[in-house]
Scaffold this motif. Structure first.
Motif, PDB file in Angstrom:
ATOM      1  N   SER A 219      11.941   8.776   0.027  1.00  0.00           N
ATOM      2  CA  SER A 219      11.904   9.843   1.335  1.00  0.00           C
ATOM      3  C   SER A 219      10.363  10.716   0.627  1.00  0.00           C
ATOM      4  O   SER A 219       9.325  11.164   1.384  1.00  0.00           O
ATOM      5  N   GLN A 220       9.380   9.604  -0.558  1.00  0.00           N
ATOM      6  CA  GLN A 220       8.278  10.057  -1.002  1.00  0.00           C
ATOM      7  C   GLN A 220       7.728   9.107  -0.162  1.00  0.00           C
ATOM      8  O   GLN A 220       7.906   8.034  -0.014  1.00  0.00           O
ATOM      9  N   GLU A 221       6.650   9.400   0.415  1.00  0.00           N
ATOM     10  CA  GLU A 221       5.379   8.610   1.327  1.00  0.00           C
ATOM     11  C   GLU A 221       3.995   8.638   0.577  1.00  0.00           C
ATOM     12  O   GLU A 221       3.361  10.135  -0.083  1.00  0.00           O
ATOM     13  N   VAL A 222       3.282   7.456   0.241  1.00  0.00           N
ATOM     14  CA  VAL A 222       2.413   7.520  -0.002  1.00  0.00           C
ATOM     15  C   VAL A 222       1.434   7.636   1.071  1.00  0.00           C
ATOM     16  O   VAL A 222       1.066   5.896   1.482  1.00  0.00           O
ATOM     17  N   GLU A 223       0.014   8.154   0.759  1.00  0.00           N
ATOM     18  CA  GLU A 223      -0.919   7.889   2.079  1.00  0.00           C
ATOM     19  C   GLU A 223      -2.311   7.986   1.104  1.00  0.00           C
ATOM     20  O   GLU A 223      -2.627   8.662   0.193  1.00  0.00           O
TER      21      GLU A 223
ATOM     22  N   MET B 257       2.501   4.208   3.256  1.00  0.00           N
ATOM     23  CA  MET B 257       3.930   3.886   2.727  1.00  0.00           C
ATOM     24  C   MET B 257       4.793   4.697   2.597  1.00  0.00           C
ATOM     25  O   MET B 257       5.074   5.873   1.885  1.00  0.00           O
ATOM     26  N   ARG B 258       6.191   4.833   3.266  1.00  0.00           N
ATOM     27  CA  ARG B 258       7.220   4.799   2.594  1.00  0.00           C
ATOM     28  C   ARG B 258       8.110   4.071   2.590  1.00  0.00           C
ATOM     29  O   ARG B 258       9.023   2.722   3.382  1.00  0.00           O
ATOM     30  N   PRO B 259       8.675   3.369   1.285  1.00  0.00           N
ATOM     31  CA  PRO B 259       9.771   2.679   1.520  1.00  0.00           C
ATOM     32  C   PRO B 259      11.608   3.531   1.683  1.00  0.00           C
ATOM     33  O   PRO B 259      11.419   4.196   2.533  1.00  0.00           O
ATOM     34  N   ALA B 260      12.186   2.013   1.933  1.00  0.00           N
ATOM     35  CA  ALA B 260      13.539   2.765   2.974  1.00  0.00           C
ATOM     36  C   ALA B 260      14.218   3.814   2.330  1.00  0.00           C
ATOM     37  O   ALA B 260      14.691   4.434   2.836  1.00  0.00           O
TER      38      ALA B 260
ATOM     39  N   GLU C 233      27.654   1.420  -4.720  1.00  0.00           N
ATOM     40  CA  GLU C 233      26.257   0.848  -4.353  1.00  0.00           C
ATOM     41  C   GLU C 233      25.214   1.538  -5.284  1.00  0.00           C
ATOM     42  O   GLU C 233      24.722   2.665  -5.535  1.00  0.00           O
ATOM     43  N   LEU C 234      24.360   0.058  -5.593  1.00  0.00           N
ATOM     44  CA  LEU C 234      23.168   0.296  -6.953  1.00  0.00           C
ATOM     45  C   LEU C 234      22.322   0.805  -5.378  1.00  0.00           C
ATOM     46  O   LEU C 234      21.206  -0.704  -5.650  1.00  0.00           O
ATOM     47  N   GLN C 235      20.585   1.279  -5.496  1.00  0.00           N
ATOM     48  CA  GLN C 235      19.564   1.226  -4.425  1.00  0.00           C
ATOM     49  C   GLN C 235      18.365   1.066  -5.146  1.00  0.00           C
ATOM     50  O   GLN C 235      18.547   1.846  -6.143  1.00  0.00           O
ATOM     51  N   VAL C 236      18.055  -0.297  -5.444  1.00  0.00           N
ATOM     52  CA  VAL C 236      16.747   0.041  -6.738  1.00  0.00           C
ATOM     53  C   VAL C 236      15.944   0.497  -5.483  1.00  0.00           C
ATOM     54  O   VAL C 236      15.249  -0.713  -4.449  1.00  0.00           O
ATOM     55  N   SER C 237      14.366   0.822  -6.429  1.00  0.00           N
ATOM     56  CA  SER C 237      13.158   1.196  -5.565  1.00  0.00           C
ATOM     57  C   SER C 237      12.131   0.538  -6.068  1.00  0.00           C
ATOM     58  O   SER C 237      12.388   1.255  -7.441  1.00  0.00           O
ATOM     59  N   ALA C 238      10.776   0.681  -5.551  1.00  0.00           N
ATOM     60  CA  ALA C 238       9.785   0.603  -6.752  1.00  0.00           C
ATOM     61  C   ALA C 238       9.125   0.360  -5.405  1.00  0.00           C
ATOM     62  O   ALA C 238       8.034   0.678  -4.314  1.00  0.00           O
ATOM     63  N   LEU C 239       7.842   1.426  -6.651  1.00  0.00           N
ATOM     64  CA  LEU C 239       6.874   2.927  -5.662  1.00  0.00           C
ATOM     65  C   LEU C 239       5.591   1.647  -6.024  1.00  0.00           C
ATOM     66  O   LEU C 239       5.204   1.098  -6.992  1.00  0.00           O
ATOM     67  N   GLY C 240       4.984   0.953  -4.988  1.00  0.00           N
ATOM     68  CA  GLY C 240       3.744   0.388  -4.782  1.00  0.00           C
ATOM     69  C   GLY C 240       2.694   1.433  -6.003  1.00  0.00           C
ATOM     70  O   GLY C 240       2.403   2.291  -5.416  1.00  0.00           O
ATOM     71  N   SER C 241       1.400   0.608  -5.217  1.00  0.00           N
ATOM     72  CA  SER C 241      -0.322   1.512  -5.431  1.00  0.00           C
ATOM     73  C   SER C 241      -0.560   2.162  -4.041  1.00  0.00           C
ATOM     74  O   SER C 241       0.745   1.693  -3.233  1.00  0.00           O
ATOM     75  N   VAL C 242      -1.031   2.938  -4.735  1.00  0.00           N
ATOM     76  CA  VAL C 242      -1.823   4.025  -3.789  1.00  0.00           C
ATOM     77  C   VAL C 242      -2.061   3.263  -2.736  1.00  0.00           C
ATOM     78  O   VAL C 242      -3.313   1.978  -2.796  1.00  0.00           O
TER      79      VAL C 242
ATOM     80  N   ASP D 197     -15.232  -6.102  18.727  1.00  0.00           N
ATOM     81  CA  ASP D 197     -15.060  -5.732  20.336  1.00  0.00           C
ATOM     82  C   ASP D 197     -15.841  -3.671  19.990  1.00  0.00           C
ATOM     83  O   ASP D 197     -14.804  -3.039  20.503  1.00  0.00           O
ATOM     84  N   ARG D 198     -16.741  -3.618  19.772  1.00  0.00           N
ATOM     85  CA  ARG D 198     -17.202  -2.589  19.700  1.00  0.00           C
ATOM     86  C   ARG D 198     -16.644  -1.410  19.306  1.00  0.00           C
ATOM     87  O   ARG D 198     -16.719  -0.200  19.074  1.00  0.00           O
ATOM     88  N   GLY D 199     -16.189  -1.818  17.951  1.00  0.00           N
ATOM     89  CA  GLY D 199     -15.604  -1.197  16.841  1.00  0.00           C
ATOM     90  C   GLY D 199     -15.950  -1.934  15.377  1.00  0.00           C
ATOM     91  O   GLY D 199     -16.178  -2.693  15.230  1.00  0.00           O
ATOM     92  N   ILE D 200     -14.680  -1.236  14.452  1.00  0.00           N
ATOM     93  CA  ILE D 200     -14.924  -1.413  13.432  1.00  0.00           C
ATOM     94  C   ILE D 200     -13.401  -1.938  13.263  1.00  0.00           C
ATOM     95  O   ILE D 200     -12.276  -1.115  13.459  1.00  0.00           O
ATOM     96  N   GLN D 201     -13.529  -3.021  11.923  1.00  0.00           N
ATOM     97  CA  GLN D 201     -11.384  -3.017  11.565  1.00  0.00           C
ATOM     98  C   GLN D 201     -11.426  -2.620  10.571  1.00  0.00           C
ATOM     99  O   GLN D 201     -12.338  -3.093   9.024  1.00  0.00           O
ATOM    100  N   LEU D 202     -10.420  -1.990  10.231  1.00  0.00           N
ATOM    101  CA  LEU D 202      -9.988  -1.441   8.675  1.00  0.00           C
ATOM    102  C   LEU D 202      -8.480  -2.359   7.939  1.00  0.00           C
ATOM    103  O   LEU D 202      -7.986  -2.618   9.297  1.00  0.00           O
ATOM    104  N   LEU D 203      -8.805  -2.240   7.126  1.00  0.00           N
ATOM    105  CA  LEU D 203      -7.513  -2.959   6.632  1.00  0.00           C
ATOM    106  C   LEU D 203      -6.882  -2.206   4.907  1.00  0.00           C
ATOM    107  O   LEU D 203      -8.129  -1.838   4.426  1.00  0.00           O
ATOM    108  N   CYS D 204      -5.686  -1.738   4.985  1.00  0.00           N
ATOM    109  CA  CYS D 204      -5.619  -1.368   4.268  1.00  0.00           C
ATOM    110  C   CYS D 204      -3.987  -1.715   3.046  1.00  0.00           C
ATOM    111  O   CYS D 204      -3.400  -2.491   3.997  1.00  0.00           O
ATOM    112  N   ARG D 205      -4.345  -2.402   2.614  1.00  0.00           N
ATOM    113  CA  ARG D 205      -3.375  -3.296   1.364  1.00  0.00           C
ATOM    114  C   ARG D 205      -2.667  -2.081  -0.290  1.00  0.00           C
ATOM    115  O   ARG D 205      -3.669  -0.784  -0.164  1.00  0.00           O
ATOM    116  N   SER D 206      -2.013  -2.702   0.257  1.00  0.00           N
ATOM    117  CA  SER D 206      -0.899  -1.765  -1.330  1.00  0.00           C
ATOM    118  C   SER D 206       0.304  -3.188  -1.604  1.00  0.00           C
ATOM    119  O   SER D 206       0.501  -3.915  -0.980  1.00  0.00           O
ATOM    120  N   SER D 207       0.442  -2.909  -3.314  1.00  0.00           N
ATOM    121  CA  SER D 207       1.210  -3.735  -3.624  1.00  0.00           C
ATOM    122  C   SER D 207       2.576  -3.041  -4.412  1.00  0.00           C
ATOM    123  O   SER D 207       1.875  -1.733  -5.471  1.00  0.00           O
TER     124      SER D 207
END
Length: 321
Positions: A214-218, A208-211, A128-137, A147-157
């Motif tokens: 093992s590398q994780e971007v944070e 964010m961590r691809p399937a 099997e050939l497993q292809v991966s692409a590391l996205g942006s930070v 609701d007495r708090g703040i809403q955070l949004l995290c984006r990565s592409s």
């Protein structure tokens, strides 16, 4: 049971003097845009120069690369692999061949195989050939106060396959979140996850961590009291009013200044220096109905005696007509 049967058949083939085909022993991993190398070899070592070597995808008839009768057969390749493959056969006499697949895309992921055969015998190996692409930070932003708090949004592409996206608290604990995923024109994934936090939440991280990797971007953000300080709208309105008033009066003052400057400049155009006979247009104030110069035929106006044409105190002279 199936494994035992396979081992028995392999031993029988080896005992009868036949060779076997071996490919990569585990899935081949590659990043988008890089190259992948598929290696196959015969055991025991057997000269494969006169054999047919075929790399295929999914099934033997789907040709990725074909070597037959001592020559490469590029016309037999599937269109998507043409000009992207190279067969390395420096050790083909020992039964070793490798195929280099260049410029990997997400569409290349899947099962591949190596088929080697002679006139009387053939075998194949599959991997099997497993292809991966590391996205942006990941980029963390504040969307709203709710609701007495703040809403955070995290984006990565730019991910492949779709990554595992998580919010984590100060102690690394996973936080509940809402997520949304889109796919771009290249088959890559864009991920968004949101989270609502309360005051003094501490350090919040988005990962964010691809399937296949093992590398994780944070990315991290510190949530403190500053985010929850109330805004004094009354003060903001007052400051804005003062600024607008200053701007208004400044514009009016400039308009008045330029108007007076224009009038003074226009008046100097109708003045004639003393002691000169240069003719210029009369001052507009001289064009009145009671002016003697407009009654009857053309006249010369003279003042003083002795034929002097004007006063000697430096004041402007009257024009001669």
């Amino acid at each position: 049971m199936a494994l035992m049967l396979s081992l028995v058949l392999s031993l029988l083939k080896l005992g009868s003097g036949q060779w076997q085909v071996f490919g990569p022993g585990k899935p081949v991993q590659a990043l988008v845009g890089e190259d992948a190398v598929f290696s196959c070899f015969l055991s025991p070592e057997t000269n494969a120069e006169a054999m047919e070597v075929r790399f295929f995808r999914g099934q033997v008839s789907s040709v990725v690369y074909l070597y037959r009768k001592g020559k490469d057969q590029p016309s037999m390749q599937m269109p998507q692999y043409q000009a992207r493959t190279k067969l390395v056969k420096d050790s083909i006499a020992e039964g070793h061949v490798s195929l280099r697949l260049e410029n990997i895309t997400v569409l290349d992921a899947g099962l591949y195989g190596c088929w080697i055969g002679s006139q009387s015998y053939h075998q194949e190996a599959v991997w099997e050939l497993q292809v991966s692409a590391l996205g942006s930070v990941p980029l963390i932003s504040i969307m709203a106060y709710v609701d007495r708090g703040i809403q955070l949004l995290c984006r990565s592409s730019g991910w492949f396959p779709r990554p595992t996206a998580k919010w984590k608290g100060p102690q690394g604990q996973e936080l509940s979140t809402d997520s949304r995923t889109n796919t771009d024109m290249h088959g890559l994934f864009d991920v968004e996850i949101s989270l609502t936090v309360q005051e003094n939440a501490g350090t919040i991280s988005c990962s964010m961590r691809p399937a296949h990797l093992s590398q994780e971007v944070e990315s991290r953000v510190q949530i403190g009291d500053t985010f929850f300080q109330p805004v004094s709208w009354a003060l903001a309105v007052k400051v804005l009013g003062i600024l607008c008033s200053g701007l208004f009066f400044g514009i009016v003052g400039l308009k008045i200044f330029f108007s007076k400057f224009q009038e003074a400049w226009a008046g100097t155009l109708f003045m004639v220096p003393a002691g000169t006979r240069s003719e210029m247009l009369p001052h507009p104030s001289w064009f009145s109905s009671s002016s003697p110069s407009l009654q009857g035929p053309e006249k010369k106006v003279r003042t003083g005696s002795g034929g002097d044409s004007g006063p000697r105190d430096g004041s402007p002279t009257a024009l001669c007509f």
